[in-house]
Design a protein around this motif. Structure first.
Motif, PDB file in Angstrom:
ATOM      1  N   ALA A   1      40.903 -28.492  53.882  1.00 20.87           N
ATOM      2  CA  ALA A   1      39.897 -29.251  53.022  1.00 20.87           C
ATOM      3  C   ALA A   1      38.584 -29.825  53.956  1.00 20.87           C
ATOM      4  CB  ALA A   1      40.985 -30.846  52.883  1.00 20.87           C
ATOM      5  N   ILE A   2      38.601 -29.947  55.196  1.00 22.94           N
ATOM      6  CA  ILE A   2      37.256 -29.998  55.882  1.00 22.94           C
ATOM      7  C   ILE A   2      36.276 -29.015  55.657  1.00 22.94           C
ATOM      8  CG2 ILE A   2      36.374 -30.389  58.153  1.00 22.94           C
ATOM      9  CD1 ILE A   2      38.903 -31.871  59.157  1.00 22.94           C
ATOM     10  N   ARG A   3      36.936 -27.722  55.846  1.00 22.30           N
ATOM     11  CA  ARG A   3      36.023 -26.717  55.599  1.00 22.30           C
ATOM     12  C   ARG A   3      35.260 -26.726  54.287  1.00 22.30           C
ATOM     13  NH1 ARG A   3      37.773 -20.386  55.131  1.00 22.30           N
ATOM     14  NH2 ARG A   3      35.889 -19.618  54.306  1.00 22.30           N
ATOM     15  N   LEU A   4      36.062 -26.992  52.940  1.00 18.66           N
ATOM     16  CA  LEU A   4      35.592 -27.329  51.703  1.00 18.66           C
ATOM     17  C   LEU A   4      34.616 -28.293  51.462  1.00 18.66           C
ATOM     18  CD1 LEU A   4      39.096 -26.433  49.779  1.00 18.66           C
ATOM     19  CD2 LEU A   4      36.816 -24.659  50.227  1.00 18.66           C
TER      20      LEU A   4
ATOM     21  N   THR B   1      27.483 -17.591  52.933  1.00 20.35           N
ATOM     22  CA  THR B   1      28.143 -16.884  53.915  1.00 20.35           C
ATOM     23  C   THR B   1      29.438 -17.455  54.446  1.00 20.35           C
ATOM     24  OG1 THR B   1      26.855 -17.527  55.774  1.00 20.35           O
ATOM     25  CG2 THR B   1      26.271 -15.576  54.628  1.00 20.35           C
ATOM     26  N   GLY B   2      29.493 -18.937  54.212  1.00 20.74           N
ATOM     27  CA  GLY B   2      30.699 -19.729  54.840  1.00 20.74           C
ATOM     28  C   GLY B   2      31.835 -19.927  53.706  1.00 20.74           C
ATOM     29  N   LEU B   3      31.345 -19.188  52.437  1.00 20.51           N
ATOM     30  CA  LEU B   3      32.305 -19.443  51.544  1.00 20.51           C
ATOM     31  C   LEU B   3      33.677 -18.705  51.582  1.00 20.51           C
ATOM     32  CD1 LEU B   3      30.025 -19.472  48.210  1.00 20.51           C
ATOM     33  CD2 LEU B   3      31.261 -21.483  49.231  1.00 20.51           C
ATOM     34  N   PRO B   4      34.905 -19.136  51.088  1.00 21.94           N
ATOM     35  CA  PRO B   4      36.112 -18.348  51.584  1.00 21.94           C
ATOM     36  C   PRO B   4      36.151 -17.006  50.838  1.00 21.94           C
ATOM     37  CG  PRO B   4      36.680 -20.781  50.559  1.00 21.94           C
ATOM     38  CD  PRO B   4      35.037 -20.478  50.514  1.00 21.94           C
ATOM     39  N   VAL B   5      35.512 -16.613  49.725  1.00 18.95           N
ATOM     40  CA  VAL B   5      35.261 -15.484  49.228  1.00 18.95           C
ATOM     41  C   VAL B   5      34.813 -14.285  50.176  1.00 18.95           C
ATOM     42  CG1 VAL B   5      32.739 -15.781  48.379  1.00 18.95           C
ATOM     43  CG2 VAL B   5      34.719 -14.245  47.244  1.00 18.95           C
ATOM     44  N   PHE B   6      34.184 -14.840  51.131  1.00 18.23           N
ATOM     45  CA  PHE B   6      33.827 -13.873  52.294  1.00 18.23           C
ATOM     46  C   PHE B   6      34.698 -13.531  53.443  1.00 18.23           C
ATOM     47  CE2 PHE B   6      29.881 -14.936  50.209  1.00 18.23           C
ATOM     48  CZ  PHE B   6      29.214 -13.545  49.860  1.00 18.23           C
ATOM     49  N   ASP B   7      36.099 -14.354  53.499  1.00 19.62           N
ATOM     50  CA  ASP B   7      36.722 -14.080  54.405  1.00 19.62           C
ATOM     51  C   ASP B   7      37.229 -12.641  54.653  1.00 19.62           C
ATOM     52  OD1 ASP B   7      36.738 -16.676  54.763  1.00 19.62           O
ATOM     53  OD2 ASP B   7      38.496 -17.445  54.080  1.00 19.62           O
TER      54      ASP B   7
END
Length: 253
Positions: free
Chosen positions: A104-107, A243-249
């Motif tokens: 949640a913090i990351r989002l 680049t920090g979005l979860p889609v790039f995990d």
């Protein structure tokens, strides 16, 4: 080697330190944007709480590289009042940091960064010059946000850009607020048990990288070329958000 230091070296240091240096570069010439660059990237690579604590320590090199010159240019009365207001609300934000889920913090970091960047690009401004009351309110809100997400600057950035001051004064006011408030964050985090040895080692490793970036950024800053440098800062912040979005995990392995 101490166990905590070994744990710090086991982290993905190359991208974290690259993000640290880039954050320092942006901060040095724009006076803002360091956390907006660093946090979306770091929160995708390491635990967000670890990233926030380490970043608060790593940015302290600004006390030597940037603060002395900015102190001579800033509006000291208003800026120190805002620092006091933010310091009063930081504990509430740090408490939220402790109880909220790291994802949640990351989002929240990505959302706050994106909204701030959009507002800056659109050139949002106040229609009147804010007084001391709004200054205290803005700083108080920034303290809560900064404690919870590591992003002290977004509200204050918009506020300072709205004052109508020249680029040099806006940069100095924002830089002094962010640097000195970040210094106050560390004892607040210690009181709430967040200064873990691994975070302290990581922050110490980050210090020279952030310092070198900020020195280079300071030399690049030219008040008469404000527009060009802000456009560059916005582009770097936007890249950090993407680049920090979860889609790039999956790409990060």
């Amino acid at each position: 080697m101490p166990e905590a230091l070994a744990a710090a070296f086991a982290l993905p240091l190359v991208p974290v330190l690259a993000a640290t240096a880039l954050a320092g570069l942006v901060y040095g010439f724009a006076g803002f944007g360091a956390a907006l660059v660093f946090m979306p990237i770091a929160a995708a690579l390491i635990d967000p709480v670890l990233a926030i604590v380490a970043f608060a320590l790593g940015t302290l090199s600004s006390l030597v590289t940037l603060v002395p010159a900015a102190w001579r240019q800033c509006d000291r009365r208003v800026t120190l009042l805002m620092i006091a207001a933010a310091s009063a609300t930081l504990p509430a934000g740090i408490w939220l940091l402790k109880i909220l889920d790291p994802e949640a913090i990351r989002l929240a970091v990505a959302l706050v960064a994106a909204v701030t960047l959009g507002a800056l690009i659109l050139g949002m401004r106040f229609t009147i010059r804010p007084g001391l009351g709004p200054s205290v309110a803005v700083a108080g809100a920034a303290g809560v946000m900064g404690g919870a997400t590591g992003l002290l600057g977004p509200i204050v950035i918009l506020f300072n850009l709205a004052t109508g001051d020249g680029a040099g004064r806006v940069r100095a006011n924002t830089l002094i607020f962010l640097t000195l408030t970040s210094l106050i964050v560390l004892p607040q985090m210690a009181l709430q048990g967040l200064l873990k040895p691994e975070a302290l080692w990581l922050g110490t490793i980050m210090l020279p990288f952030y310092g070198a970036g900020s020195v280079l950024g300071r030399h690049l800053f030219r008040p008469e070329r404000e527009r060009a440098y802000r456009i560059a800062a916005y582009a770097i912040i936007g890249l950090a958000i993407v680049t920090g979005l979860p889609v790039f995990d999956g790409l990060r392995g």
